[in-house]
Scaffold this motif. Structure first.
Motif, PDB file in Angstrom:
ATOM      1  N   GLN A  92      18.677  31.566  57.473  1.00 59.25           N
ATOM      2  CA  GLN A  92      18.106  32.621  56.624  1.00 59.25           C
ATOM      3  C   GLN A  92      16.597  32.460  56.445  1.00 59.25           C
ATOM      4  N   LYS A  93      16.118  31.239  56.533  1.00 61.27           N
ATOM      5  CA  LYS A  93      14.688  30.981  56.399  1.00 61.27           C
ATOM      6  C   LYS A  93      13.961  31.156  57.731  1.00 61.27           C
ATOM      7  N   LYS A  94      14.646  30.807  58.809  1.00 63.17           N
ATOM      8  CA  LYS A  94      14.021  30.875  60.129  1.00 63.17           C
ATOM      9  C   LYS A  94      13.957  32.292  60.670  1.00 63.17           C
ATOM     10  N   TYR A  95      14.988  33.099  60.356  1.00 65.02           N
ATOM     11  CA  TYR A  95      15.067  34.449  60.911  1.00 65.02           C
ATOM     12  C   TYR A  95      15.112  35.473  59.764  1.00 65.02           C
ATOM     13  N   GLU A  96      13.969  35.760  59.201  1.00 66.45           N
ATOM     14  CA  GLU A  96      13.911  36.629  58.032  1.00 66.45           C
ATOM     15  C   GLU A  96      14.186  38.093  58.364  1.00 66.45           C
ATOM     16  N   ASP A  97      14.190  38.429  59.658  1.00 70.05           N
ATOM     17  CA  ASP A  97      14.463  39.809  60.062  1.00 70.05           C
ATOM     18  C   ASP A  97      15.937  40.051  60.384  1.00 70.05           C
ATOM     19  N   THR A  98      16.782  39.060  60.101  1.00 70.12           N
ATOM     20  CA  THR A  98      18.216  39.157  60.384  1.00 70.12           C
ATOM     21  C   THR A  98      18.999  38.970  59.084  1.00 70.12           C
ATOM     22  N   TYR A  99      20.116  39.694  58.952  1.00 68.18           N
ATOM     23  CA  TYR A  99      20.962  39.580  57.767  1.00 68.18           C
ATOM     24  C   TYR A  99      22.115  38.619  58.041  1.00 68.18           C
ATOM     25  N   PHE A 100      22.438  37.787  57.058  1.00 65.74           N
ATOM     26  CA  PHE A 100      23.491  36.789  57.211  1.00 65.74           C
ATOM     27  C   PHE A 100      24.545  36.964  56.115  1.00 65.74           C
ATOM     28  N   VAL A 101      25.814  36.887  56.524  1.00 63.56           N
ATOM     29  CA  VAL A 101      26.928  37.029  55.586  1.00 63.56           C
ATOM     30  C   VAL A 101      27.835  35.808  55.742  1.00 63.56           C
ATOM     31  N   LEU A 102      28.023  35.076  54.659  1.00 63.86           N
ATOM     32  CA  LEU A 102      28.850  33.870  54.676  1.00 63.86           C
ATOM     33  C   LEU A 102      30.091  34.093  53.815  1.00 63.86           C
ATOM     34  N   LEU A 103      31.252  34.121  54.457  1.00 63.15           N
ATOM     35  CA  LEU A 103      32.513  34.258  53.738  1.00 63.15           C
ATOM     36  C   LEU A 103      33.039  32.880  53.353  1.00 63.15           C
ATOM     37  N   ASP A 104      33.446  32.726  52.105  1.00 59.47           N
ATOM     38  CA  ASP A 104      33.987  31.468  51.580  1.00 59.47           C
ATOM     39  C   ASP A 104      32.921  30.402  51.364  1.00 59.47           C
ATOM     40  N   GLY A 105      31.704  30.810  51.108  1.00 58.68           N
ATOM     41  CA  GLY A 105      30.687  29.792  50.875  1.00 58.68           C
ATOM     42  C   GLY A 105      29.381  30.357  50.362  1.00 58.68           C
ATOM     43  N   VAL A 106      28.479  29.441  49.993  1.00 59.43           N
ATOM     44  CA  VAL A 106      27.126  29.764  49.536  1.00 59.43           C
ATOM     45  C   VAL A 106      26.170  28.865  50.309  1.00 59.43           C
ATOM     46  N   ALA A 107      25.077  29.431  50.807  1.00 56.15           N
ATOM     47  CA  ALA A 107      24.132  28.658  51.616  1.00 56.15           C
ATOM     48  C   ALA A 107      23.576  27.470  50.836  1.00 56.15           C
ATOM     49  N   ARG A 108      23.489  26.322  51.503  1.00 50.87           N
ATOM     50  CA  ARG A 108      22.979  25.110  50.858  1.00 50.87           C
ATOM     51  C   ARG A 108      22.358  24.189  51.897  1.00 50.87           C
ATOM     52  N   ASP A 109      21.539  23.243  51.413  1.00 49.61           N
ATOM     53  CA  ASP A 109      21.006  22.235  52.327  1.00 49.61           C
ATOM     54  C   ASP A 109      21.914  21.011  52.322  1.00 49.61           C
TER      55      ASP A 109
END
Length: 370
Positions: free
Chosen positions: A119-136
């Motif tokens: 999500q940080k590298k490709y700001e022109d693309t939309y990302f959808v995560l089922l069953d989770g939340v983005a984390r480091d």
């Protein structure tokens, strides 16, 4: 042969050649019409090396994406990563983007770190995560403006399954999970609570529950034999949550006379042993999010929550094979949950599974392979 007849014969031969050429151009292998693959794909799904055909969460997600694409004229494709690492998943993301993907789906919390990086590298693309939340890697959670998380109240789905099973007469029950991920753990926690609540409501004592995790989502003879051992020891029904391991448990049930509770989607067609399925609205979630994208209103930096309250969680009743648990019983249970009469914990907290189960239910946390 005169000139007139010779011209007629040549004309017929040319017509035959043209017709034969059309037949060859219009057919692929097996005589099926060839379809030229589009040069780009607007909606994509990044998945494990095994692809999407697991009959469970991944496949339901992909089928929902395909159905939306077909309905609204959008191209779709999935991209398997070469291995299970975050780096391999990110390479699959890059491959999808090169093919023109504007929206990328991921099914499962295993992709939380992938989406965080992407999500940080490709700001022109939309990302959808089922069953989770983005984390480091340090479990710092963050959804960017171009990414959306989808969470389901699996504990509610598990609760419905456990409650219905006890009401239908089952007294020795099992839970077999794949990898011990948060979503699978919530299914287990809800299942035990539902069993305990039904036992209390029905005045049933000495209900036995056995639980274990295989730490894999792949079907195997070992899992089939393990489940067969549970059935042989008296387990009447197993709630199985873990991708393709479900097919192994169903085989065991078929040969042992046992029963199965399916997961994520109606799985009654997979085996006669499946009496119901604890469902979550994967198709609804996919549709909801893709419609926001289609109308240029993608809901980034947000989390969608699907629960009983917004019809995102349910128990399969249309194709259920219950002996006595009725649709009226089910609707009554839903009402009691919605009005707060039945409280379902999302996490066990400091409680052991036996403390969660209460006085009428005993839980044995078994080790896989033991």
């Amino acid at each position: 042969m005169n000139r007139k007849n010779r011209k007629k014969r040549i004309g017929v031969l040319l017509l035959c050649v043209l017709l034969w050429g059309l037949i060859l151009c219009g057919c692929g292998d097996g005589g099926e019409p060839e379809s030229e693959e589009p040069e780009s794909f607007e909606i994509a799904m990044v998945t494990e090396p095994s692809g999407v055909e697991d009959g469970y969460f991944k496949e339901v997600t992909w089928n929902s994406i395909q159905a939306f694409g077909e309905k609204y004229g959008m191209t779709c494709r999935y991209y398997p990563a070469k291995d299970d690492s975050t780096q391999a998943a990110l390479k699959a993301v890059e491959q999808a983007r090169k093919k023109g993907a504007k929206v990328l789906f991921f099914a499962g919390s295993r992709y939380e770190t992938t989406v965080f990086a992407a999500q940080k590298k490709y700001e022109d693309t939309y990302f959808v995560l089922l069953d989770g939340v983005a984390r480091d890697d340090d479990h710092n959670y963050e959804m960017a403006t171009n990414s959306t998380g989808v969470l389901f109240a699996e504990e509610q789905a598990g609760y419905l399954a456990g409650y219905a099973a006890v009401c239908d007469g089952y007294r020795t029950l099992g839970f077999l999970g794949g990898k011990e991920m948060p979503a699978v753990r919530r299914y287990e926690i809800g299942y035990v609570q539902g069993i305990a609540a039904a036992a209390e409501d029905k005045g049933v004592k000495d209900v036995q529950v056995k639980t274990a995790y295989t730490e894999t989502c792949d079907a195997s003879k070992e899992i089939e034999e393990y489940a067969s051992g549970w059935y042989a020891d008296g387990t009447e029904i197993i709630f199985v949550c873990g991708g393709s391991i479900g097919s192994s448990v169903m085989k065991a049930a078929e040969s042992s006379g046992g029963k199965v509770i399916g997961v994520d989607e109606d799985q009654s067609a997979l085996s006669e042993t499946v009496i119901t399925s604890a469902k979550k609205g994967i198709g609804t979630a996919v549709d909801d999010i893709l419609k926001t994208y289609m109308h240029n209103n993608f809901k980034g930096n947000s989390i969608f929550n699907y629960t009983i309250e917004n019809d995102g969680i349910s128990l399969e009743m249309v194709n259920a094979r219950f002996e006595s648990f009725s649709t009226a019983d089910y609707q009554s249970l839903l009402t009691r949950i919605k009005n707060g009469e039945k409280v379902i914990l999302k996490e066990a907290g400091d409680k052991s599974m036996n403390e969660l189960a209460g006085r009428n239910v005993t839980v044995e946390e078994a080790g896989f392979g033991k």
